[in-house]
Motif scaffolding. Structure first.
Motif, PDB file in Angstrom:
ATOM      1  N   UNK A  84       0.842  -1.201   0.000  1.00  0.00           N
ATOM      2  CA  UNK A  84       0.000   0.000   0.000  1.00  0.00           C
ATOM      3  C   UNK A  84       0.874   1.247   0.000  1.00  0.00           C
ATOM      4  N   UNK A  85       0.226   2.405  -0.125  1.00  0.00           N
ATOM      5  CA  UNK A  85       0.942   3.672  -0.154  1.00  0.00           C
ATOM      6  C   UNK A  85       1.442   4.048  -1.530  1.00  0.00           C
ATOM      7  N   UNK A  86       0.855   3.452  -2.588  1.00  0.00           N
ATOM      8  CA  UNK A  86       1.274   3.714  -3.968  1.00  0.00           C
ATOM      9  C   UNK A  86       0.181   4.548  -4.629  1.00  0.00           C
ATOM     10  N   UNK A  87       0.266   5.874  -4.482  1.00  0.00           N
ATOM     11  CA  UNK A  87      -0.768   6.765  -5.022  1.00  0.00           C
ATOM     12  C   UNK A  87      -0.878   6.588  -6.525  1.00  0.00           C
ATOM     13  N   UNK A  88      -2.086   6.362  -7.001  1.00  0.00           N
ATOM     14  CA  UNK A  88      -2.314   6.221  -8.440  1.00  0.00           C
ATOM     15  C   UNK A  88      -1.738   4.946  -9.025  1.00  0.00           C
ATOM     16  N   UNK A  89      -1.722   3.850  -8.259  1.00  0.00           N
ATOM     17  CA  UNK A  89      -1.181   2.569  -8.760  1.00  0.00           C
ATOM     18  C   UNK A  89      -1.870   2.184 -10.055  1.00  0.00           C
ATOM     19  N   UNK A  90      -1.094   1.743 -11.048  1.00  0.00           N
ATOM     20  CA  UNK A  90      -1.686   1.445 -12.353  1.00  0.00           C
ATOM     21  C   UNK A  90      -1.051   0.212 -12.967  1.00  0.00           C
ATOM     22  N   UNK A  91      -0.125   0.389 -13.894  1.00  0.00           N
ATOM     23  CA  UNK A  91       0.456  -0.728 -14.649  1.00  0.00           C
ATOM     24  C   UNK A  91       1.326  -1.604 -13.740  1.00  0.00           C
ATOM     25  N   UNK A  92       1.392  -2.902 -14.059  1.00  0.00           N
ATOM     26  CA  UNK A  92       2.186  -3.837 -13.257  1.00  0.00           C
ATOM     27  C   UNK A  92       2.827  -4.885 -14.141  1.00  0.00           C
ATOM     28  N   UNK A  93       3.997  -5.375 -13.696  1.00  0.00           N
ATOM     29  CA  UNK A  93       4.666  -6.502 -14.353  1.00  0.00           C
ATOM     30  C   UNK A  93       5.659  -7.107 -13.376  1.00  0.00           C
ATOM     31  N   UNK A 100       7.827  -7.225  -8.277  1.00  0.00           N
ATOM     32  CA  UNK A 100       6.702  -6.609  -8.963  1.00  0.00           C
ATOM     33  C   UNK A 100       7.006  -5.134  -9.205  1.00  0.00           C
ATOM     34  N   UNK A 101       6.867  -4.689 -10.445  1.00  0.00           N
ATOM     35  CA  UNK A 101       7.046  -3.285 -10.791  1.00  0.00           C
ATOM     36  C   UNK A 101       5.674  -2.671 -11.010  1.00  0.00           C
ATOM     37  N   UNK A 102       5.425  -1.529 -10.367  1.00  0.00           N
ATOM     38  CA  UNK A 102       4.122  -0.872 -10.416  1.00  0.00           C
ATOM     39  C   UNK A 102       4.319   0.588 -10.790  1.00  0.00           C
ATOM     40  N   UNK A 103       3.570   1.056 -11.794  1.00  0.00           N
ATOM     41  CA  UNK A 103       3.624   2.488 -12.122  1.00  0.00           C
ATOM     42  C   UNK A 103       2.649   3.234 -11.229  1.00  0.00           C
ATOM     43  N   UNK A 104       2.988   4.489 -11.003  1.00  0.00           N
ATOM     44  CA  UNK A 104       2.192   5.330 -10.133  1.00  0.00           C
ATOM     45  C   UNK A 104       2.255   6.755 -10.655  1.00  0.00           C
ATOM     46  N   UNK A 105       1.164   7.468 -10.562  1.00  0.00           N
ATOM     47  CA  UNK A 105       1.214   8.887 -10.859  1.00  0.00           C
ATOM     48  C   UNK A 105       0.237   9.597  -9.954  1.00  0.00           C
ATOM     49  N   UNK A 106       0.570  10.829  -9.699  1.00  0.00           N
ATOM     50  CA  UNK A 106      -0.319  11.684  -8.947  1.00  0.00           C
ATOM     51  C   UNK A 106      -0.101  13.118  -9.416  1.00  0.00           C
ATOM     52  N   UNK A 107      -1.092  13.935  -9.201  1.00  0.00           N
ATOM     53  CA  UNK A 107      -0.980  15.351  -9.523  1.00  0.00           C
ATOM     54  C   UNK A 107      -0.673  16.069  -8.213  1.00  0.00           C
ATOM     55  N   UNK A 108       0.465  16.730  -8.173  1.00  0.00           N
ATOM     56  CA  UNK A 108       0.850  17.519  -7.004  1.00  0.00           C
ATOM     57  C   UNK A 108       0.329  18.939  -7.216  1.00  0.00           C
ATOM     58  N   UNK A 109      -0.454  19.427  -6.283  1.00  0.00           N
ATOM     59  CA  UNK A 109      -0.993  20.773  -6.377  1.00  0.00           C
ATOM     60  C   UNK A 109      -0.289  21.664  -5.369  1.00  0.00           C
ATOM     61  N   UNK A 128       7.939   4.701 -10.795  1.00  0.00           N
ATOM     62  CA  UNK A 128       7.912   3.248 -10.899  1.00  0.00           C
ATOM     63  C   UNK A 128       8.428   2.705  -9.576  1.00  0.00           C
ATOM     64  N   UNK A 129       7.636   1.843  -8.957  1.00  0.00           N
ATOM     65  CA  UNK A 129       8.036   1.196  -7.713  1.00  0.00           C
ATOM     66  C   UNK A 129       8.409  -0.254  -7.987  1.00  0.00           C
ATOM     67  N   UNK A 130       9.362  -0.739  -7.227  1.00  0.00           N
ATOM     68  CA  UNK A 130       9.744  -2.152  -7.255  1.00  0.00           C
ATOM     69  C   UNK A 130       9.325  -2.734  -5.908  1.00  0.00           C
ATOM     70  N   UNK A 131       8.500  -3.781  -5.950  1.00  0.00           N
ATOM     71  CA  UNK A 131       7.995  -4.409  -4.729  1.00  0.00           C
ATOM     72  C   UNK A 131       8.556  -5.818  -4.666  1.00  0.00           C
ATOM     73  N   UNK A 132       9.255  -6.122  -3.578  1.00  0.00           N
ATOM     74  CA  UNK A 132       9.871  -7.442  -3.429  1.00  0.00           C
ATOM     75  C   UNK A 132       8.809  -8.492  -3.122  1.00  0.00           C
ATOM     76  N   UNK A 133       9.212  -9.743  -3.089  1.00  0.00           N
ATOM     77  CA  UNK A 133       8.282 -10.838  -2.790  1.00  0.00           C
ATOM     78  C   UNK A 133       7.727 -10.730  -1.369  1.00  0.00           C
ATOM     79  N   UNK A 134       8.408  -9.992  -0.491  1.00  0.00           N
ATOM     80  CA  UNK A 134       7.918  -9.808   0.876  1.00  0.00           C
ATOM     81  C   UNK A 134       7.050  -8.571   1.023  1.00  0.00           C
TER      82      UNK A 134
END
Length: 181
Positions: A84-93, A100-109, A128-134
């Motif tokens: 958790x804590x991945x604002x705008x979580x989207x694409x994964x592989x 696990x690689x997860x794309x994230x985007x957010x609009x900073x105002x 892009x976040x990298x999430x380990x097996x743990x």
């Protein structure tokens, strides 16, 4: 159908007839669901599910844009938060080591008050976040805009399709940093 440059486009239909052409849309040529198929809810309670990915053991995961989480989906449809804590979580592989690689985007105002007038400036942050097996999360790459698709090749190179940057990024190596560091 042949294009002027000589490439061809073909439409393939499943041989087991799960899809059929819908006569109500004769000009599209796009297959539609066979009326004999059924659609049922499989896993509930996920706030904004976006994209699926499977690890090397066949375990299903789904990104949830609204909640900023990645859920682990069990074969019976039950789910739990994997990260958790991945604002705008989207694409994964997944890579070959089940990272696990997860794309994230957010609009900073940024609010700016000038003579009593409140204005906003928006800046899009693509990560892009990298999430380990743990489930530990590492910042892997940034500045990539809205990434809608991630592919990981056998060497671990990431390919990212960025809608807002109008390009395909190739990420060969990035320094791992823990989120929040």
């Amino acid at each position: 159908q042949n294009k002027q440059d000589g490439t061809s486009i073909e439409c393939f239909i499943d041989t087991d007839a799960r899809f059929s052409y819908d006569a109500s849309y004769p000009d599209t040529g796009i297959p539609s669901e066979n009326p004999h198929s059924s659609i049922t809810a499989f896993s509930n309670g996920i706030d904004g599910p976006v994209q699926f990915a499977w690890d090397s053991h066949g375990q299903m995961y789904v990104s949830a844009n609204e909640s900023g989480a990645v859920y682990k989906i069990n074969s019976d449809g039950t789910n739990s938060v994997f990260a958790s804590g991945i604002k705008g979580a989207w694409a994964m592989a997944f890579d070959s080591n089940d990272n696990l690689f997860v794309s994230s985007w957010e609009i900073k105002l940024t609010q700016v008050n000038t003579n009593g007038v409140i204005t906003y400036t928006a800046r899009e942050v693509g990560l892009i976040y990298k999430i380990s097996t743990t489930g530990s999360i590492i910042n892997y790459a940034s500045g990539v805009g809205r990434v809608y698709s991630i592919l990981v090749d056998s060497d671990g190179t990431l390919y990212l399709s960025s809608n807002t940057k109008n390009c395909i990024f190739k990420v060969v190596h990035a320094v791992d940093r823990e989120v929040g560091a």
